[in-house]
Design a protein around this motif. Structure first.
Motif: not given
Length: 367
Positions: A8, A11-12, A15-16, A21, A23, A25-26, A31
């Motif tokens: 997970n 993957e986060r 994504q960023i 993408v 997120v 909560d980041i 980021a």
């Protein structure tokens, strides 16, 4: 469970960084750091590589080079560790290369952290170990909290780090003070204490690095003098301001030391350093009122002898009751009496007066 957590986490990051993408909560600072880790440093979040560590000879040389910083920081770091009172955290000091100069931790935690490469002489820059409190603070130049999965490398996601820059007497960042914990969150009061400790270290460095200058403490509230909240200036005998802490810059409205350095002390306040030092002596070094030049803003201040212990400034025999009042109130000031010079032989008595005031006070002296 741990493998799923790692998946997970990766993957986060993908994504960023790779898909753009956002997120919710980041934190944007996190980021941005992840982006640097992938695009600038070529790091892999699954990497198990430990950070580089200085050799024994290199560590000794680095410690000698940073001797003043380490010496002044140790005392405040020990106090912070005692205040936080948590055996699952470490107080860490790194230089601008991310090299760990000093660490305070319980033996069992120090041993565990060493397995992650968190040890004396290790380089915890963002470039070497990815997003982390110390390294990322060095990049952004401001306080930052990196909580567990905010870290880039998955092996660090059980740690929470909070870091604050430490500035030298010119306003340049020279170190980062960090608290690394195995708790999921640091309490708000802990974050405040870390920041206060960094300010205390800075105040100590001001005194050590400007031994020939006069310390001047000021604040709008007299009870805040000689606390972590007061403004502190280091002023040479001719009124040149050579250093200031962050509170001084904030209270006086200057963005940095470079802007403040353009002005002499008597261009900032409605009196000279000589006058303030005389009034401080007459008040047994209790705060006295002074006013901002060109304004009616009132502060309370205390001027002291240089840490080196002597001054060539001259002082008047009789107290001046109007020094430091607004300019419009100075017209009635009586003519000055003959002046006398405070010589090195008189310094011991003056220092005794300062020590007496400090001993009888409950304030934590930031000088």
């Amino acid at each position: 469970m741990y493998s799923l957590e790692v998946s997970n986490h990766i993957e986060r990051i993908n994504q960023i960084v790779h898909r753009g993408v956002m997120v919710p909560d980041i934190d944007p600072a996190v980021a941005s750091s992840w982006g640097r880790c992938v695009n600038d440093y070529g790091l892999d979040p699954e990497s198990r590589r430990l950070p580089p560590v200085l050799t024994h000879a290199e560590r000794i040389a680095r410690s000698e080079q940073k001797r003043v910083l380490i010496t002044e920081a140790k005392h405040e770091m020990n106090i912070l560790y005692q205040q936080l009172a948590d055996p699952e955290l470490a107080v860490v000091l790194v230089d601008t290369d991310g090299c760990i100069l000093h660490m305070v931790a319980a033996d069992h935690l120090e041993s565990d952290l060493s397995g992650l490469g968190l040890r004396l002489g290790a380089i915890w820059s963002e470039e070497e170990v990815g997003t982390n409190g110390m390294g990322t603070c060095l990049v952004v130049g401001e306080p930052i909290a990196i909580r567990q999965t905010d870290h880039f490398l998955y092996k660090h996601i059980l740690l929470t780090c909070s870091a604050v820059p430490v500035m030298d007497h010119t306003g340049k960042m020279i170190a980062v003070l960090d608290v690394t914990s195995r708790s999921s969150l640091l309490q708000q009061h802990s974050l405040v204490l870390i920041g206060m400790t960094a300010r205390m270290i800075e105040n100590r460095l001001l005194t050590v690095n400007c031994k020939q200058a006069h310390p001047v403490h000021f604040h709008s509230r007299p009870e805040s003098i000689n606390t972590v909240h007061d403004g502190k200036l280091m002023v040479e005998e001719d009124g040149t301001i050579v250093a200031a802490n962050q509170s001084a810059l904030f209270q006086l409205g200057f963005p940095d030391m470079q802007a403040l350095r353009r002005y002499r002390f008597d261009e900032i306040f409605q009196l000279t350093l000589e006058s303030l030092l005389q009034r401080s002596m007459q008040s047994s070094f209790h705060p006295v009122p002074i006013y901002r030049a060109g304004a009616s803003s009132r502060f309370f201040a205390v001027a002291q002898l240089p840490p080196a212990g002597s001054t060539h400034l001259t002082f008047h025999s009789a107290p001046s009751k109007t020094s430091g009042l607004p300019a419009q109130d100075k017209a009635s000031e009586p003519a000055s009496l003959p002046a006398r010079t405070v010589k090195p032989g008189n310094v011991a008595a003056l220092n005794l007066a300062i020590l007496s005031c400090a001993t009888n006070s409950n304030w934590h002296n930031a000088s």
